[in-house]
Design a protein around this motif. Structure first.
Motif, PDB file in Angstrom:
ATOM      1  N   ALA A   1       8.090   8.310   2.379  1.00  0.00           N
ATOM      2  CA  ALA A   1       6.693   8.185   2.789  1.00  0.00           C
ATOM      3  C   ALA A   1       6.150   9.531   3.257  1.00  0.00           C
ATOM      4  O   ALA A   1       5.002   9.890   2.960  1.00  0.00           O
ATOM      5  CB  ALA A   1       6.558   7.129   3.876  1.00  0.00           C
ATOM      6  N   LEU A   2       6.962  10.290   3.974  1.00  0.00           N
ATOM      7  CA  LEU A   2       6.527  11.615   4.425  1.00  0.00           C
ATOM      8  C   LEU A   2       6.290  12.536   3.235  1.00  0.00           C
ATOM      9  O   LEU A   2       5.259  13.208   3.156  1.00  0.00           O
ATOM     10  CB  LEU A   2       7.555  12.233   5.380  1.00  0.00           C
ATOM     11  CG  LEU A   2       7.218  13.649   5.871  1.00  0.00           C
ATOM     12  CD1 LEU A   2       5.935  13.643   6.724  1.00  0.00           C
ATOM     13  CD2 LEU A   2       8.391  14.239   6.641  1.00  0.00           C
ATOM     14  N   GLY A   3       7.224  12.573   2.303  1.00  0.00           N
ATOM     15  CA  GLY A   3       7.069  13.427   1.125  1.00  0.00           C
ATOM     16  C   GLY A   3       5.849  13.050   0.301  1.00  0.00           C
ATOM     17  O   GLY A   3       5.083  13.916  -0.143  1.00  0.00           O
ATOM     18  N   ALA A   4       5.635  11.752   0.101  1.00  0.00           N
ATOM     19  CA  ALA A   4       4.483  11.287  -0.669  1.00  0.00           C
ATOM     20  C   ALA A   4       3.180  11.651   0.036  1.00  0.00           C
ATOM     21  O   ALA A   4       2.212  12.090  -0.599  1.00  0.00           O
ATOM     22  CB  ALA A   4       4.575   9.783  -0.881  1.00  0.00           C
TER      23      ALA A   4
ATOM     24  N   GLY B   1      10.373  18.033  -1.787  1.00  0.00           N
ATOM     25  CA  GLY B   1      11.727  17.547  -1.543  1.00  0.00           C
ATOM     26  C   GLY B   1      11.877  17.270  -0.054  1.00  0.00           C
ATOM     27  O   GLY B   1      11.356  18.014   0.776  1.00  0.00           O
ATOM     28  N   VAL B   2      12.544  16.187   0.285  1.00  0.00           N
ATOM     29  CA  VAL B   2      12.761  15.830   1.682  1.00  0.00           C
ATOM     30  C   VAL B   2      14.263  15.718   1.914  1.00  0.00           C
ATOM     31  O   VAL B   2      14.948  14.988   1.204  1.00  0.00           O
ATOM     32  CB  VAL B   2      12.077  14.492   2.050  1.00  0.00           C
ATOM     33  CG1 VAL B   2      12.301  14.163   3.525  1.00  0.00           C
ATOM     34  CG2 VAL B   2      10.591  14.532   1.721  1.00  0.00           C
ATOM     35  N   VAL B   3      14.762  16.460   2.905  1.00  0.00           N
ATOM     36  CA  VAL B   3      16.181  16.422   3.259  1.00  0.00           C
ATOM     37  C   VAL B   3      16.287  15.897   4.685  1.00  0.00           C
ATOM     38  O   VAL B   3      15.575  16.352   5.582  1.00  0.00           O
ATOM     39  CB  VAL B   3      16.823  17.825   3.159  1.00  0.00           C
ATOM     40  CG1 VAL B   3      18.276  17.789   3.609  1.00  0.00           C
ATOM     41  CG2 VAL B   3      16.701  18.357   1.737  1.00  0.00           C
TER      42      VAL B   3
ATOM     43  N   LEU C   1      13.762  15.928   9.621  1.00  0.00           N
ATOM     44  CA  LEU C   1      13.417  15.950   8.205  1.00  0.00           C
ATOM     45  C   LEU C   1      12.933  17.349   7.855  1.00  0.00           C
ATOM     46  O   LEU C   1      12.119  17.926   8.575  1.00  0.00           O
ATOM     47  CB  LEU C   1      12.313  14.929   7.894  1.00  0.00           C
ATOM     48  CG  LEU C   1      12.674  13.472   8.136  1.00  0.00           C
ATOM     49  CD1 LEU C   1      11.458  12.578   7.921  1.00  0.00           C
ATOM     50  CD2 LEU C   1      13.820  13.045   7.237  1.00  0.00           C
ATOM     51  N   THR C   2      13.442  17.891   6.761  1.00  0.00           N
ATOM     52  CA  THR C   2      13.003  19.189   6.270  1.00  0.00           C
ATOM     53  C   THR C   2      12.354  18.972   4.914  1.00  0.00           C
ATOM     54  O   THR C   2      12.948  18.338   4.035  1.00  0.00           O
ATOM     55  CB  THR C   2      14.195  20.158   6.128  1.00  0.00           C
ATOM     56  OG1 THR C   2      14.818  20.306   7.410  1.00  0.00           O
ATOM     57  CG2 THR C   2      13.745  21.513   5.608  1.00  0.00           C
ATOM     58  N   THR C   3      11.130  19.453   4.761  1.00  0.00           N
ATOM     59  CA  THR C   3      10.453  19.334   3.474  1.00  0.00           C
ATOM     60  C   THR C   3      10.377  20.712   2.828  1.00  0.00           C
ATOM     61  O   THR C   3      10.144  21.715   3.490  1.00  0.00           O
ATOM     62  CB  THR C   3       9.039  18.736   3.625  1.00  0.00           C
ATOM     63  OG1 THR C   3       8.271  19.550   4.504  1.00  0.00           O
ATOM     64  CG2 THR C   3       9.103  17.321   4.172  1.00  0.00           C
TER      65      THR C   3
ATOM     66  N   CYS D   1      -0.643  16.283   7.203  1.00  0.00           N
ATOM     67  CA  CYS D   1      -0.806  14.985   6.548  1.00  0.00           C
ATOM     68  C   CYS D   1      -0.698  13.873   7.595  1.00  0.00           C
ATOM     69  O   CYS D   1      -0.034  14.039   8.622  1.00  0.00           O
ATOM     70  CB  CYS D   1       0.199  14.802   5.414  1.00  0.00           C
ATOM     71  SG  CYS D   1       1.841  14.220   5.891  1.00  0.00           S
ATOM     72  N   PRO D   2      -1.366  12.758   7.369  1.00  0.00           N
ATOM     73  CA  PRO D   2      -1.379  11.685   8.369  1.00  0.00           C
ATOM     74  C   PRO D   2       0.006  11.202   8.806  1.00  0.00           C
ATOM     75  O   PRO D   2       0.223  10.928   9.985  1.00  0.00           O
ATOM     76  CB  PRO D   2      -2.165  10.572   7.674  1.00  0.00           C
ATOM     77  CG  PRO D   2      -3.064  11.295   6.725  1.00  0.00           C
ATOM     78  CD  PRO D   2      -2.262  12.469   6.253  1.00  0.00           C
ATOM     79  N   LEU D   3       0.957  11.099   7.893  1.00  0.00           N
ATOM     80  CA  LEU D   3       2.282  10.625   8.295  1.00  0.00           C
ATOM     81  C   LEU D   3       3.062  11.672   9.075  1.00  0.00           C
ATOM     82  O   LEU D   3       3.829  11.326   9.966  1.00  0.00           O
ATOM     83  CB  LEU D   3       3.095  10.150   7.096  1.00  0.00           C
ATOM     84  CG  LEU D   3       2.778   8.725   6.661  1.00  0.00           C
ATOM     85  CD1 LEU D   3       3.639   8.307   5.487  1.00  0.00           C
ATOM     86  CD2 LEU D   3       2.924   7.745   7.793  1.00  0.00           C
ATOM     87  N   HIS D   4       2.874  12.939   8.769  1.00  0.00           N
ATOM     88  CA  HIS D   4       3.513  13.997   9.568  1.00  0.00           C
ATOM     89  C   HIS D   4       3.049  13.862  11.014  1.00  0.00           C
ATOM     90  O   HIS D   4       3.859  13.867  11.944  1.00  0.00           O
ATOM     91  CB  HIS D   4       3.140  15.369   8.994  1.00  0.00           C
ATOM     92  CG  HIS D   4       3.806  16.521   9.672  1.00  0.00           C
ATOM     93  ND1 HIS D   4       4.519  17.458   8.975  1.00  0.00           N
ATOM     94  CD2 HIS D   4       3.864  16.898  10.969  1.00  0.00           C
ATOM     95  CE1 HIS D   4       4.986  18.372   9.827  1.00  0.00           C
ATOM     96  NE2 HIS D   4       4.600  18.046  11.042  1.00  0.00           N
TER      97      HIS D   4
END
Length: 139
Positions: free
Chosen positions: A46-49, A72-74, A87-89, A112-115
């Protein structure tokens, strides 16, 4: 409303229904059968999207020529039980844009709203049990 229901009484996979869309979620082995992403995967995705869509939205509204966006999300959940979920993007954007436009999009991804929701907002969750079928309250 989002509805989550078990697919097979013998399995661990669940169907998630959202506005007519369906996603299958499951636990990874050995606890589940890995029939879909697990809840942590969905949270991370969800964060990446959100970052990707926020950058695209901004680029479209400001005529920034974006050809592709890859996020990419790690996950590092090694300290989750101590209250730290990291989380690292990593973001790659292609298109004939200036360095300034590129940097503006990357900066926008952090907004972004989720961040913001994941890092700045206190989430309150209420869990309510509904009466079971056959309970005296349901008759």
């Amino acid at each position: 409303m989002i509805v989550v229901e078990r697919i097979d009484p013998k399995g661990s996979a669940h169907r998630i229904s959202i506005r007519g869309h369906e996603i299958v979620a499951d636990m990874s082995a050995p606890d589940g059968h890995d029939a879909g992403p697990d809840p942590h995967d969905l949270y991370d995705a969800a964060l990446g999207a959100c970052k990707a869509m926020t950058m695209l939205w901004y680029a479209q509204r400001h005529a920034i020529p974006v050809e592709d966006i890859h996020v990419g999300v790690v996950r590092d959940n090694s300290q989750e039980r101590q209250g730290v979920y990291k989380l690292t993007t990593r973001i790659a954007i292609t298109g004939p844009m200036s360095d300034e436009q590129h940097d503006t999009l990357i900066a926008g991804a952090a907004k972004c709203p989720l961040h913001k929701l994941m890092s700045e907002v206190e989430t309150q969750i209420e869990t309510i049990a509904v009466p079971r079928v056959g309970d005296p309250e349901r008759r």
